[in-house]
Each structure stands twice: as structure tokens, then as C-alpha cells.
Motif scaffolding. Structure first.
Motif, PDB file in Angstrom:
ATOM      1  N   ALA A  45       0.853  -1.188   0.000  1.00  0.00           N
ATOM      2  CA  ALA A  45       0.000   0.000   0.000  1.00  0.00           C
ATOM      3  C   ALA A  45       0.884   1.231   0.000  1.00  0.00           C
ATOM      4  O   ALA A  45       2.063   1.183   0.392  1.00  0.00           O
ATOM      5  N   ALA A  46       0.315   2.359  -0.442  1.00  0.00           N
ATOM      6  CA  ALA A  46       1.048   3.619  -0.454  1.00  0.00           C
ATOM      7  C   ALA A  46       0.098   4.753  -0.109  1.00  0.00           C
ATOM      8  O   ALA A  46      -1.133   4.608  -0.198  1.00  0.00           O
ATOM      9  N   VAL A  47       0.658   5.882   0.281  1.00  0.00           N
ATOM     10  CA  VAL A  47      -0.127   7.073   0.549  1.00  0.00           C
ATOM     11  C   VAL A  47       0.326   8.182  -0.389  1.00  0.00           C
ATOM     12  O   VAL A  47       1.482   8.217  -0.831  1.00  0.00           O
ATOM     13  N   ALA A  48      -0.610   9.058  -0.698  1.00  0.00           N
ATOM     14  CA  ALA A  48      -0.310  10.199  -1.559  1.00  0.00           C
ATOM     15  C   ALA A  48      -1.121  11.389  -1.083  1.00  0.00           C
ATOM     16  O   ALA A  48      -2.292  11.245  -0.698  1.00  0.00           O
ATOM     17  N   ASP A  49      -0.516  12.559  -1.087  1.00  0.00           N
ATOM     18  CA  ASP A  49      -1.205  13.789  -0.701  1.00  0.00           C
ATOM     19  C   ASP A  49      -1.787  14.442  -1.945  1.00  0.00           C
ATOM     20  O   ASP A  49      -1.071  14.741  -2.902  1.00  0.00           O
ATOM     21  N   LEU A  50      -3.108  14.664  -1.915  1.00  0.00           N
ATOM     22  CA  LEU A  50      -3.810  15.269  -3.042  1.00  0.00           C
ATOM     23  C   LEU A  50      -4.337  16.634  -2.612  1.00  0.00           C
ATOM     24  O   LEU A  50      -5.522  16.838  -2.419  1.00  0.00           O
ATOM     25  N   GLY A  51      -3.426  17.550  -2.423  1.00  0.00           N
ATOM     26  CA  GLY A  51      -3.834  18.855  -1.945  1.00  0.00           C
ATOM     27  C   GLY A  51      -4.306  18.757  -0.505  1.00  0.00           C
ATOM     28  O   GLY A  51      -3.538  18.444   0.401  1.00  0.00           O
ATOM     29  N   ALA A  52      -5.609  18.969  -0.283  1.00  0.00           N
ATOM     30  CA  ALA A  52      -6.154  18.934   1.072  1.00  0.00           C
ATOM     31  C   ALA A  52      -6.532  17.531   1.516  1.00  0.00           C
ATOM     32  O   ALA A  52      -7.001  17.341   2.633  1.00  0.00           O
ATOM     33  N   GLU A  53      -6.320  16.557   0.667  1.00  0.00           N
ATOM     34  CA  GLU A  53      -6.765  15.198   0.961  1.00  0.00           C
ATOM     35  C   GLU A  53      -5.601  14.223   0.900  1.00  0.00           C
ATOM     36  O   GLU A  53      -4.739  14.322   0.036  1.00  0.00           O
ATOM     37  N   ARG A  54      -5.578  13.279   1.849  1.00  0.00           N
ATOM     38  CA  ARG A  54      -4.560  12.242   1.891  1.00  0.00           C
ATOM     39  C   ARG A  54      -5.204  10.927   1.467  1.00  0.00           C
ATOM     40  O   ARG A  54      -6.211  10.501   2.041  1.00  0.00           O
ATOM     41  N   ALA A  55      -4.640  10.296   0.437  1.00  0.00           N
ATOM     42  CA  ALA A  55      -5.224   9.077  -0.105  1.00  0.00           C
ATOM     43  C   ALA A  55      -4.363   7.861   0.230  1.00  0.00           C
ATOM     44  O   ALA A  55      -3.134   7.920   0.202  1.00  0.00           O
ATOM     45  N   LEU A  56      -5.029   6.767   0.556  1.00  0.00           N
ATOM     46  CA  LEU A  56      -4.390   5.458   0.685  1.00  0.00           C
ATOM     47  C   LEU A  56      -4.682   4.696  -0.586  1.00  0.00           C
ATOM     48  O   LEU A  56      -5.843   4.607  -1.013  1.00  0.00           O
ATOM     49  N   LEU A  57      -3.645   4.151  -1.217  1.00  0.00           N
ATOM     50  CA  LEU A  57      -3.808   3.423  -2.470  1.00  0.00           C
ATOM     51  C   LEU A  57      -3.393   1.965  -2.297  1.00  0.00           C
ATOM     52  O   LEU A  57      -2.323   1.682  -1.723  1.00  0.00           O
ATOM     53  N   VAL A  58      -4.219   1.061  -2.796  1.00  0.00           N
ATOM     54  CA  VAL A  58      -3.913  -0.363  -2.840  1.00  0.00           C
ATOM     55  C   VAL A  58      -4.381  -0.895  -4.188  1.00  0.00           C
ATOM     56  O   VAL A  58      -5.182  -0.260  -4.881  1.00  0.00           O
ATOM     57  N   ALA A  59      -3.906  -2.069  -4.550  1.00  0.00           N
ATOM     58  CA  ALA A  59      -4.302  -2.677  -5.819  1.00  0.00           C
ATOM     59  C   ALA A  59      -4.591  -4.155  -5.631  1.00  0.00           C
ATOM     60  O   ALA A  59      -3.972  -4.819  -4.797  1.00  0.00           O
TER      61      ALA A  59
END
Length: 265
Positions: free
Chosen positions: A12-26
Motif C-alpha cells: 500500500a502507499a499514501v499520496a497527498d492530493l492537496g487537502a486530501e490524503r489518499a491510501l492506495l492499494v491494488a
């Protein structure tokens, strides 16, 4: 450049999208045990509860505001039913009780996207750009997501980083006495513009003169889903634009160990 930071020891990884923090999985492949039972006659104890707990723990532990599944939330192709449908209902409910869920439609997800359309956001198979509202800063970069079983939408060519699943990259590592083990892996490298149809960017030798965005290929969240041997001779990639679409690419283990050029591991 958009920062995509793997969670140490997790697929899993995290990414900052401006005001939002996203957790990404596949490649969650919910219901895989049901699928293996019908497809291969293999009986395995279900890990459905464990998958839900792991996803929820990652959401809580990373402080994510959203979770993005890069395709194949479900395992069986088609409309989910029976035990698989039950697992998906439990998973979607547990996750969306915490944060919104975005699904990038994978080759296993047509039925899922339709069944849960009222509960999750769906991005089409060719991918799209994640952005939280208008850019507050002109220097802010975009993050693109797709599953990887089709060629990407040329519109995501402008992103700095493209995240995808589908491939389930893994490596086989051998020790000094001939023993071996299998490890899930990350694959990162610059995409060739030709992947987006930019054939004019190629030089006379067929190589790409300019690189496109960085591609991050995610390891499969589901450890039972198999994968592509990226360092075994004869290994066959699943995506229609890999490995040819990578100008170069490094492999990393889940613990962050850099293995170097995946073609030379």
C-alpha cells in the motif's frame, strides 16, 4: 512531483492530493477463495475477515481521507454473488464507514462497479487524474490512476506520477546455497510517451527521446493472487504496454529494499 510513499512492509502507499490524503492499494481480489474453489477445485480457508481488518487498519494507521483501489476489488469476473457478494458488502461497508472509496475499474470489476455504484466512486478502465478541488498552488502536481489491463487515457499524460495495479509484480530471490523465496515487489520507472500514442516522441532508433510520467506498479494486496515474475527468464507481463513501455525500471521489496533495475535482478 506528486509524492507516492509506500507504507513500509505493506502492499500500500499514501499520496497527498492537496487537502486530501489518499491510501492506495491494488488487486484486493475479495472472494478469491470462492473463485479458486470453482476455477481449480482448490479449498482454502477464507481470509475475508483478515482482508477487511487489514484495509481498515491501514486507513486508521495512515490517517487517510480516502482509499483508492487500483482495480480488481473483486476476484471473479462478472456480477458478484453468494459468498463473494457477502464479503464485498462487508468490506465496502467497513471501509466507507471510515472514508470514501474510489475504485478504478479493473478487468474483474464490471459487476462490482454496477452493484456498488451508489456507495463508491468509480473511475473507468482507462484511468483518470485524482485531484482534490482546484489547485491551490500552481506548483501542485497531479496523480493519475489506472488498473493497467488497457492502454491509458492520453489525458493522463500530463500527470507527474501514474499508479497502476493488474501486474502483481513479484521477484524470486535465491540465497548462496540455492534456496529461494518469493517476494511481492514494487516497480517504478519513467513511462515512454509512446504508451500514450506519442509516437512522434521516438527517435530514429525506436527509443523514446523524452520520458513521460513516473509509473508506479503496485504489488497485489492479496497475497494469494499470484503475479508476474519480473526477474525470471520467460516471465510474461500482463499489461499491454509493459515492459516495453518502461524506459527503465527499478524493483523494491515491501520493506523498502531497492533491488535495482528489474531487468538485471
Amino acid at each position: 512531483m506528486a509524492a507516492v510513499e509506500p507504507v513500509v512492509d505493506e502492499p500500500a502507499a499514501v499520496a497527498d492530493l492537496g487537502a486530501e490524503r489518499a491510501l492506495l492499494v491494488a488487486d484486493v481480489h475479495a472472494g478469491i477463495e470462492v473463485g479458486l474453489r470453482y476455477e481449480r477445485g482448490v479449498e482454502l480457508e477464507s481470509r475475508a475477515d483478515e482482508r477487511v481488518d487489514r484495509l481498515c487498519s491501514l486507513i486508521d494507521g495512515t490517517g487517510a481521507d480516502r482509499i483508492v483501489v487500483l482495480g480488481d476489488l473483486a476476484h471473479r469476473i462478472g456480477a458478484p454473488e453468494g459468498e463473494e457478494r457477502e464479503e464485498l458488502e462487508t468490506l465496502v461497508s467497513a471501509v466507507t464507514d471510515r472514508v470514501p472509496l474510489t475504485l478504478v475499474e479493473g478487468n474483474h470489476d464490471a459487476g462490482v462497479a454496477e452493484a456498488f455504484a451508489d456507495e463508491i466512486q468509480v473511475i473507468g478502465p482507462e484511468g483518470g487524474i485524482l485531484r482534490e478541488g482546484p489547485r491551490p498552488d500552481a506548483r501542485q502536481s497531479d496523480l493519475a490512476v489506472l488498473h493497467g489491463h488497457t492502454r491509458p487515457d492520453p489525458a493522463i499524460r500530463s500527470a507527474d506520477v501514474v499508479c497502476m495495479g493488474h501486474e502483481h509484480p513479484q521477484v524470486r530471490l535465491e540465497d548462496a546455497v540455492g534456496g529461494s523465496r518469493t517476494e511481492r515487489a514494487w516497480l517504478r520507472g519513467p513511462l515512454k510517451p509512446a504508451v500514450f500514442g506519442d509516437e512522434e516522441a521516438s527517435d530514429g532508433g525506436g527509443e523514446t527521446a523524452a520520458s513521460g510520467p513516473e509509473l508506479v506498479v503496485f504489488p497485489a494486496f492479496n497475497e494469494r493472487s499470484g503475479g508476474t515474475w519480473i526477474n525470471v527468464e520467460g516471465g510474461s507481463f500482463l499489461s499491454p504496454f509493459l515492459p516495453e513501455g518502461l524506459a527503465a525500471g527499478d524493483a523494491y521489496l515491501l520493506d523498502g529494499t531497492r533491488l535495482g533495475d528489474f531487468r538485471r535482478i
